[in-house]
Motif scaffolding. Sequence first.
Motif, PDB file in Angstrom:
ATOM      1  N   ILE A  44      10.759   3.219  -2.894  1.00  0.00           N
ATOM      2  CA  ILE A  44      10.500   4.203  -4.061  1.00  0.00           C
ATOM      3  C   ILE A  44      10.528   3.606  -5.417  1.00  0.00           C
ATOM      4  N   VAL A  45       9.365   3.788  -5.865  1.00  0.00           N
ATOM      5  CA  VAL A  45       9.609   3.053  -7.333  1.00  0.00           C
ATOM      6  C   VAL A  45      10.410   3.989  -8.374  1.00  0.00           C
ATOM      7  N   GLY A  46      11.243   3.462  -9.024  1.00  0.00           N
ATOM      8  CA  GLY A  46      12.236   4.152  -9.916  1.00  0.00           C
ATOM      9  C   GLY A  46      13.347   4.866  -9.369  1.00  0.00           C
ATOM     10  N   SER A  47      13.731   4.565  -8.260  1.00  0.00           N
ATOM     11  CA  SER A  47      14.871   5.144  -7.618  1.00  0.00           C
ATOM     12  C   SER A  47      16.078   4.225  -6.834  1.00  0.00           C
ATOM     13  N   ALA A  48      15.636   2.957  -7.054  1.00  0.00           N
ATOM     14  CA  ALA A  48      16.589   1.979  -6.213  1.00  0.00           C
ATOM     15  C   ALA A  48      17.903   1.799  -6.487  1.00  0.00           C
ATOM     16  N   TYR A 100       0.916  -1.160  -0.008  1.00  0.00           N
ATOM     17  CA  TYR A 100       0.036   0.021   0.067  1.00  0.00           C
ATOM     18  C   TYR A 100       0.711   1.342  -0.128  1.00  0.00           C
ATOM     19  N   GLU A 101       0.188   2.311  -0.415  1.00  0.00           N
ATOM     20  CA  GLU A 101       0.934   3.593  -0.481  1.00  0.00           C
ATOM     21  C   GLU A 101       1.055   4.088   1.117  1.00  0.00           C
ATOM     22  N   ARG A 102       2.374   4.723   1.443  1.00  0.00           N
ATOM     23  CA  ARG A 102       2.561   5.058   2.699  1.00  0.00           C
ATOM     24  C   ARG A 102       1.477   6.312   2.862  1.00  0.00           C
ATOM     25  N   GLY A 103       1.043   6.065   4.298  1.00  0.00           N
ATOM     26  CA  GLY A 103       0.033   7.151   4.875  1.00  0.00           C
ATOM     27  C   GLY A 103      -1.508   6.676   4.294  1.00  0.00           C
ATOM     28  N   GLN A 104      -1.581   5.785   3.391  1.00  0.00           N
ATOM     29  CA  GLN A 104      -3.008   5.328   2.827  1.00  0.00           C
ATOM     30  C   GLN A 104      -3.327   4.069   3.608  1.00  0.00           C
ATOM     31  N   PRO A 164       6.073   6.346  -2.410  1.00  0.00           N
ATOM     32  CA  PRO A 164       6.737   5.398  -1.668  1.00  0.00           C
ATOM     33  C   PRO A 164       5.670   4.527  -1.230  1.00  0.00           C
ATOM     34  N   TYR A 165       6.090   3.188  -1.405  1.00  0.00           N
ATOM     35  CA  TYR A 165       5.386   1.817  -0.880  1.00  0.00           C
ATOM     36  C   TYR A 165       5.708   1.230   0.372  1.00  0.00           C
ATOM     37  N   VAL A 166       4.781   0.574   1.159  1.00  0.00           N
ATOM     38  CA  VAL A 166       5.176  -0.460   2.335  1.00  0.00           C
ATOM     39  C   VAL A 166       4.555  -1.940   1.830  1.00  0.00           C
ATOM     40  N   VAL A 167       5.562  -2.768   2.126  1.00  0.00           N
ATOM     41  CA  VAL A 167       5.334  -3.943   1.582  1.00  0.00           C
ATOM     42  C   VAL A 167       5.497  -4.998   2.559  1.00  0.00           C
ATOM     43  N   GLN A 168       4.484  -5.813   2.857  1.00  0.00           N
ATOM     44  CA  GLN A 168       4.629  -7.001   3.811  1.00  0.00           C
ATOM     45  C   GLN A 168       4.394  -8.460   3.207  1.00  0.00           C
ATOM     46  N   VAL A 169       4.979  -9.513   3.744  1.00  0.00           N
ATOM     47  CA  VAL A 169       4.806 -10.821   3.130  1.00  0.00           C
ATOM     48  C   VAL A 169       4.538 -11.814   4.238  1.00  0.00           C
ATOM     49  N   ARG A 170       3.630 -12.693   3.813  1.00  0.00           N
ATOM     50  CA  ARG A 170       3.356 -13.803   4.727  1.00  0.00           C
ATOM     51  C   ARG A 170       3.365 -15.142   4.110  1.00  0.00           C
ATOM     52  N   ALA A 171       3.905 -16.253   4.866  1.00  0.00           N
ATOM     53  CA  ALA A 171       3.684 -17.641   4.206  1.00  0.00           C
ATOM     54  C   ALA A 171       2.300 -18.384   4.716  1.00  0.00           C
ATOM     55  N   ARG A 172       1.836 -19.278   3.971  1.00  0.00           N
ATOM     56  CA  ARG A 172       0.735 -20.378   4.216  1.00  0.00           C
ATOM     57  C   ARG A 172       1.153 -21.635   4.095  1.00  0.00           C
ATOM     58  N   THR A 173       0.647 -22.311   5.095  1.00  0.00           N
ATOM     59  CA  THR A 173       0.745 -23.883   5.021  1.00  0.00           C
ATOM     60  C   THR A 173      -0.508 -24.591   5.209  1.00  0.00           C
ATOM     61  N   VAL A 174      -0.681 -25.907   5.404  1.00  0.00           N
ATOM     62  CA  VAL A 174      -2.232 -26.394   5.538  1.00  0.00           C
ATOM     63  C   VAL A 174      -2.816 -26.084   7.040  1.00  0.00           C
ATOM     64  N   ALA A 175      -1.678 -25.428   7.886  1.00  0.00           N
ATOM     65  CA  ALA A 175      -2.467 -24.960   9.062  1.00  0.00           C
ATOM     66  C   ALA A 175      -2.754 -23.496   8.885  1.00  0.00           C
TER      67      ALA A 175
END
Length: 855
Positions: A504-508, A447-451, A474-485
Motif C-alpha cells: 500500500i503506497v504511503g502506509s509502510a 499492477y494495481e490489485r484487481g486490475q 494496493p499494488y502487486v509486485v513481481q521480479v524476475r532475473a535475466r541471463t544470457v539464457a
Amino acid sequence: MDSRWATTELAWTTFPESGWEEVSGYDDSMSPIRTYQVCNVRQPNQNNWLRTDFIPRRSVLRVYVELKFSVRDCASIPNIPGSCKETFNLFYYESDGDTATDASPLFRENPYVKVDTVAPDESFSLLEAGRINTKVRSFGPLSRGGFYLAFQDLGACMSLISVRVFFKKCSTTIANFAVFPETATGAEATSLVIAPGACVSNAMEVSVPLKLYCNGDGEWMVPVGSCTCIAGFEPSGESTQCQACSPGTFKSKYGEGSCSPCPPNSRASTRGVNVCPCLVGFSRADSDPPDNACTTIPSPPQNVISSVNETSLSLEWDEPVDAGGRSDLVYNVVCKKCAHERAACTRCDDNVDVAPRRLGLRQRKVVVRNLLAHTRYSFEVQAVNGVSGKAAAAPRYSTVNITTNQAAPSAVPTVHLMKSTADTLSLSWLPPEKPNGVILDYEIKYYERGQGMSHTVTAQHSSAKVEGLRASTPYVVQVRARTVAGYGRYSDPQKSVQDQLPLIVGSATAGLVVIVALVVMAVVCLKKQHSGSELEYTEKLQQYISPGMKVYIDPFTYEDPNEAVHEFAKEIDISCVKIEEVIGAGEFGEVCRGRLKQASRREAVVAIKTLKAGYTERQRRDFLAEASIMGQFDHPNVIRLEGVLTRSCPVLIITEFMENGALDSFLRLNDGRFTMTQLVGMLRGIAAGMKYLADMNYVHRDLAARNILVNSNLVCKGGKIPIRWTAPEAIAFRKFTTASDVWSYGIVMWEVVSYGERPYWDMSNQDVMTAVEQDYRLPPPMDCPMVLHQLMLECWVKERNLRPKFCRIVGTLDKLLRNAASLKVVTSNQCGKSPDESSEEIVRQQMSQTLPIRV
C-alpha cells in the motif's frame, strides 16, 4: 704452612729468651719434628711469647690454624705456686710484608689480635705418657699482604708439637654443563661466595646467571642457571662435556638428549649436524621438524568423474596411488574456460563458484556453479601435499573437459518494501538461489490489485524504485532475473508482500512506533525479572550458610565499592580525631599517630592512615577497600579497625595503635632478650589470627614478619608476592590458598626464632626459587627447639594438601606452651656441636641429599 715438614730449625722469634725453647721431638708416628716447649711454672708472672715467620696471605680472606700440643696437669707438679696454667693464647698480626723484628711489634695484645684462649681436652701427669691435643681455630677477614702467628704462655708446662696453617676452597667443578673455577671461602664461616660459571665447549646457556655458592666448608651448594649441549652435540663424560654427533646421526635441538640416526630419505656425511639433508627428489615442508622423514610430491588423483547439469558441474575423484609419504594430502581444482578447441584456455573469472572451495580440499568432491551456457571448460584436479611447493616439478594433476548446457535462472525468492511515499515504492530482493550464469538485469512487473493491466521496469541490481503510482492504492509486485539464457520465473505474488498483503503506497511506516514501544517494555520487564532473580538467589544462598557463621566478602564484588565501606566500616566524625605526629609512609599516603575520643568511650591512641592529595578514583577505591576488608574481622590477633573518615579531606582510616611497630624490626632490636616460651607465645598469637582468617575463607597472600605489628604486651597482629615468603605453587601458578599462607607462616616462625634474620640470607630471589624447587629448606636457627623446626618443615611440604591446617598449628603451639620442657631440646644439642656449626651441618646434609655436587 706446616711445621711438621721442617727439616731444619724453625728459628721462630721468642720473647723473653728464657721462655719458649725449640727442641727436637717425634710426632705420633715417631717421625722427627721440631717443637717448642715452655715450663716456667715455678716462677710467677709468666708472659712468654712465640712468633712464627711471615706467612703470605695469597688473597685468602679466612685462614685456619691446626695446633697439636700437650699440657701437663698442674696438680701433678708438686710445690708450685697458684699461678700454674693449663692454657695458652693464640694471636695474629697482619702486615703488608715481612717487617717484624725481635722488638717490633711489641709483644702484647695490641697490636696483636687475639684469636682464642686454647685449652686441652686432656692433660697428662708425670706418671703417664704425654697426651696430644688437636685444636683448629680460624680468623678473618684478612686484608693485608700476610700475617704472623703468636703464642702467649702465662705459666703453663706444655709442648707445642706442630702448627699447620691452611685455608679452605671449593675446587674447580663442572655442574649442569658449566665450569666453575676454584674459589676460596669467604671471610666468615657462614659466608657464601658466588662463583660465576661458563658453559663447556659446544654448550649454551638455558638459564642465567650461571653461578654456584661456595660455603664456609669449601663445598659447592645451590647451583643457579644451567647450560646444555647445542644442536648437533650430545652429552658425554658423565654429562660434563658435549661431543659432536657422528656421521649418519643428528640432533636437531639443544638439550641433554642423544644423537639419533638420520630419518628415511636423508643422509649426514659430516659430524655435528642438527639436520640431515634430504636425498635428491625428496624434501621437508617448512613446518616439518628435522626428525621427520624426507618426502616427495603425490601422484595425480585417479578416476576423475564429471557430471554436467545445464550450467552446473559435479566432479568426483579417487586418491592418488602414492601420497608421497605424507598425511597432509589436499586437492586443488583449477577452472579454465576455452573459447574453442584450438584456442588456449584461460582461468575462469570469480563469478564461477566452486563449492566448498577451490583450494586445500580434504574431500574428493566439488560442485561448480555459475558457468556460462554452451561453453567449453577444462578442469584440473591437482593432488598436493606439504612439499609440493618445495619440489622443482609442478603439482601432478588429472584433467577433465566438459561443455555446459542451456539454463535460465531460478525464481527470485522474496521482495521487500523498504520505503514508500505518496507515489513511489522502494523495493529490494534477494538474487535467485540458482542464477545459472551471470545475471544481466532484473525485470520488475507491477499492477494495481484487481486490475489486469501491468507495467514493467528494469534494474541492474537487486533494488529499484517504482515511481508514478497512485496514493493509497494496493499494488502487486513481481521480479524476475535475466541471463544470457533468458528470463527466469517471476517471484510469487503472494510472497512479494509482508504478511501476504498487497503493498500500500504511503502506509509502510505505520508499525514503527509500536515496535519501539515493545522493545522498551521488554527492557523494563527484563530489568524487573533480573532484580527479582537476584533477590531469589540471595534468599536461596542464605539457606546454605550456617547460623552464626561469618564469611569474608570481597569488597570488589560490590558494584559500588563505597557501599562496601559503609557496610563494613564505621564513619567517624572529624572532631573526634586528633593527629599528633607522622610516624611513617604508606602505599597511599602518610601514616600518623593520633588520638580518638568518642562519646561514652575512653580516649585511645590510634594509627591514622591518610590518602594523599591528588588521588585518582581508583586509588581512593583501593585505599578504602583496605578498610572494607579490616572492618569484617574481629579477633584479638587481627588489627582492629576503629573507623573511616570518607567525608573529610584527606580521607582517613583509623586503626588501633601498635606501640612496638613491625615484628621483624622489633625482634632485631631485642635480639636474645626473650625466652623461648615468649617467642612461642608470639607465634601462637600469629597462628590464632591466621586460623580466624582461614575460617572466614580469607587468604592473606603476604604473611611476613614485616606485616605483623606488636603492641606493648607483645601481642602480634596481622595487617594486610614476596618470593622468600611465598609457596612454590603461588610463585609458579598464582595459586594463593590458606595452604600457601601456611608456607608463609613457616617462614615467619623462622624469622621469629632467629630474631628477625633475613630468610635465605643474601641469596637472590632467583636463587631462592631454584633452591626451594630443589627441596632445599631453611636450617634451624640458633638455639631453635627441635619441635619448632619440625613444625616449620611441615609448613614447607611441597604438596600443599599435606601441610598442616592453622587449627592444628594452634593446637601444637598450645601443647608446647603447656609443656615448656619440650622447648629445651635444641637441634644443636642433638648434633653435639655449637649452634652455628649445627646449622651449617644441617645445611650441608640437606644440600648433599638434593644437590649432587660435593667436591
